[in-house]
Design a protein around this motif. Sequence first.
Motif, PDB file in Angstrom:
ATOM      1  N   UNK A   1      61.353 111.675  30.630  1.00 29.91           N
ATOM      2  CA  UNK A   1      60.328 112.726  30.784  1.00 29.91           C
ATOM      3  C   UNK A   1      60.103 112.604  32.349  1.00 29.91           C
ATOM      4  N   UNK A   2      60.139 111.549  33.023  1.00 28.23           N
ATOM      5  CA  UNK A   2      60.087 111.655  34.426  1.00 28.23           C
ATOM      6  C   UNK A   2      61.252 112.520  35.015  1.00 28.23           C
ATOM      7  N   UNK A   3      62.354 112.358  34.612  1.00 32.66           N
ATOM      8  CA  UNK A   3      63.355 112.952  35.333  1.00 32.66           C
ATOM      9  C   UNK A   3      63.240 114.420  35.008  1.00 32.66           C
ATOM     10  N   UNK A   4      63.192 114.788  33.706  1.00 29.92           N
ATOM     11  CA  UNK A   4      62.962 116.090  33.348  1.00 29.92           C
ATOM     12  C   UNK A   4      61.818 116.940  33.704  1.00 29.92           C
ATOM     13  N   UNK A   5      60.930 116.550  33.659  1.00 30.45           N
ATOM     14  CA  UNK A   5      59.366 117.053  33.930  1.00 30.45           C
ATOM     15  C   UNK A   5      58.920 116.823  35.357  1.00 30.45           C
ATOM     16  N   UNK A   6      59.242 115.844  35.995  1.00 24.81           N
ATOM     17  CA  UNK A   6      58.901 115.634  37.616  1.00 24.81           C
ATOM     18  C   UNK A   6      59.860 115.743  38.411  1.00 24.81           C
ATOM     19  N   UNK A   7      61.133 115.280  38.228  1.00 21.76           N
ATOM     20  CA  UNK A   7      62.126 115.144  39.289  1.00 21.76           C
ATOM     21  C   UNK A   7      62.941 116.703  39.453  1.00 21.76           C
ATOM     22  N   UNK A   8      63.594 116.935  38.251  1.00 19.36           N
ATOM     23  CA  UNK A   8      64.491 117.998  38.202  1.00 19.36           C
ATOM     24  C   UNK A   8      63.698 119.308  38.782  1.00 19.36           C
TER      25      UNK A   8
ATOM     26  N   UNK B   1      54.039 110.959  45.895  1.00 19.16           N
ATOM     27  CA  UNK B   1      53.924 109.810  45.481  1.00 19.16           C
ATOM     28  C   UNK B   1      53.910 109.187  43.878  1.00 19.16           C
ATOM     29  N   UNK B   2      53.304 110.371  43.345  1.00 17.22           N
ATOM     30  CA  UNK B   2      53.041 110.196  41.976  1.00 17.22           C
ATOM     31  C   UNK B   2      54.453 109.850  41.028  1.00 17.22           C
ATOM     32  N   UNK B   3      55.314 110.706  41.363  1.00 17.84           N
ATOM     33  CA  UNK B   3      56.775 110.486  40.688  1.00 17.84           C
ATOM     34  C   UNK B   3      57.371 108.957  40.958  1.00 17.84           C
TER      35      UNK B   3
ATOM     36  N   UNK C   1      68.425 115.529  47.141  1.00 18.17           N
ATOM     37  CA  UNK C   1      67.992 114.294  47.031  1.00 18.17           C
ATOM     38  C   UNK C   1      67.230 114.219  45.660  1.00 18.17           C
ATOM     39  N   UNK C   2      66.379 115.170  45.403  1.00 21.77           N
ATOM     40  CA  UNK C   2      65.979 115.286  43.970  1.00 21.77           C
ATOM     41  C   UNK C   2      66.955 115.471  42.949  1.00 21.77           C
ATOM     42  N   UNK C   3      67.821 116.303  43.166  1.00 24.28           N
ATOM     43  CA  UNK C   3      68.934 116.680  42.145  1.00 24.28           C
ATOM     44  C   UNK C   3      69.887 115.259  41.833  1.00 24.28           C
ATOM     45  N   UNK C   4      70.323 114.638  42.845  1.00 21.99           N
ATOM     46  CA  UNK C   4      71.127 113.164  42.631  1.00 21.99           C
ATOM     47  C   UNK C   4      70.201 112.203  42.078  1.00 21.99           C
ATOM     48  N   UNK C   5      68.729 112.316  42.199  1.00 22.52           N
ATOM     49  CA  UNK C   5      67.984 111.300  41.708  1.00 22.52           C
ATOM     50  C   UNK C   5      67.893 111.620  40.198  1.00 22.52           C
ATOM     51  N   UNK C   6      67.642 113.038  39.894  1.00 21.46           N
ATOM     52  CA  UNK C   6      67.521 113.220  38.418  1.00 21.46           C
ATOM     53  C   UNK C   6      68.948 112.999  37.544  1.00 21.46           C
ATOM     54  N   UNK C   7      69.953 113.336  38.113  1.00 22.13           N
ATOM     55  CA  UNK C   7      71.349 113.051  37.735  1.00 22.13           C
ATOM     56  C   UNK C   7      71.531 111.677  37.440  1.00 22.13           C
ATOM     57  N   UNK C   8      71.094 110.650  38.493  1.00 23.34           N
ATOM     58  CA  UNK C   8      71.342 109.012  38.247  1.00 23.34           C
ATOM     59  C   UNK C   8      70.432 108.607  37.258  1.00 23.34           C
ATOM     60  N   UNK C   9      69.172 109.180  37.062  1.00 25.11           N
ATOM     61  CA  UNK C   9      68.431 108.664  36.002  1.00 25.11           C
ATOM     62  C   UNK C   9      68.659 109.181  34.772  1.00 25.11           C
TER      63      UNK C   9
END
Lengths: 186, 47
Positions: free
Chosen positions: B10-17, A93-95, A36-44
């Motif tokens: 920055x959110x994607x690279x530093x937080x989520x990935x 929750x922060x993200x 889910x996190x990887x999908x989210x990062x790719x989408x962003x």
Amino acid sequence: MGHVWFIGFIATFFGVGIGGVLSHVINGFKKSLGTVYAVCAGLILGLISFGIAPEAIELGNWIVLSSGFIVGVFLFRFIHAMLEIRLHKRPDLKSGLLLTVIITFHNFPIGIILGTNVESDLSRSLLQTLILHNIPEGMVLFTLLFITGFRLYPYFYCLLLLRYQLLLGQSSEKCLARKTPFYGHS
Amino acid sequence: MSLTVGTIYMVAVKEILPESIKHSSNAYSLLVAIISFFLIGAYLLYL
């Protein structure tokens, strides 16, 4: 003015809502948190590369984009430091919160565009475009919010935040148009 | 709008990935991220 607010509301409500439903369906199939996190990062990253960055270059140029990018990085560090103090017990929750705040900044210029074009014949196609534009944003936001275990409350909370910046953009455009009489014709 | 590009990146690279890599492997996270990257690209370009 009421008309333009209604268009903005409909676009945000349905666009983000459809995105939320889609992300809920996808999360239902894929329970793995890493996926889910990887999908989210790719989408962003896709949303930035194919949607927002070309739009920013079109409105300004490469120099504006680069300087805005650098300011954005510092803004991220500032908001991150603020949230670190407030939400040090809830890193998940922060993200989500960080992303919601940042997407509200993104809605400000969209409000200006909507305010400029609403009196032309483009309003219907603009509404369709805005709904489609809001779907990936909704998917990104809700993927993160579903991970935190939240359901209905954040939806309305996010909508309020998103709507606030959109309205602010529309109001700014109206003020600008009033101060410069030929603004709309240039 | 360019400000948004910087902050969201920055959110994607530093937080989520990094969160994704923490919960699964590097290669798997990268693969899933690349697939979703191109899917959203196709959506934004062709729809």
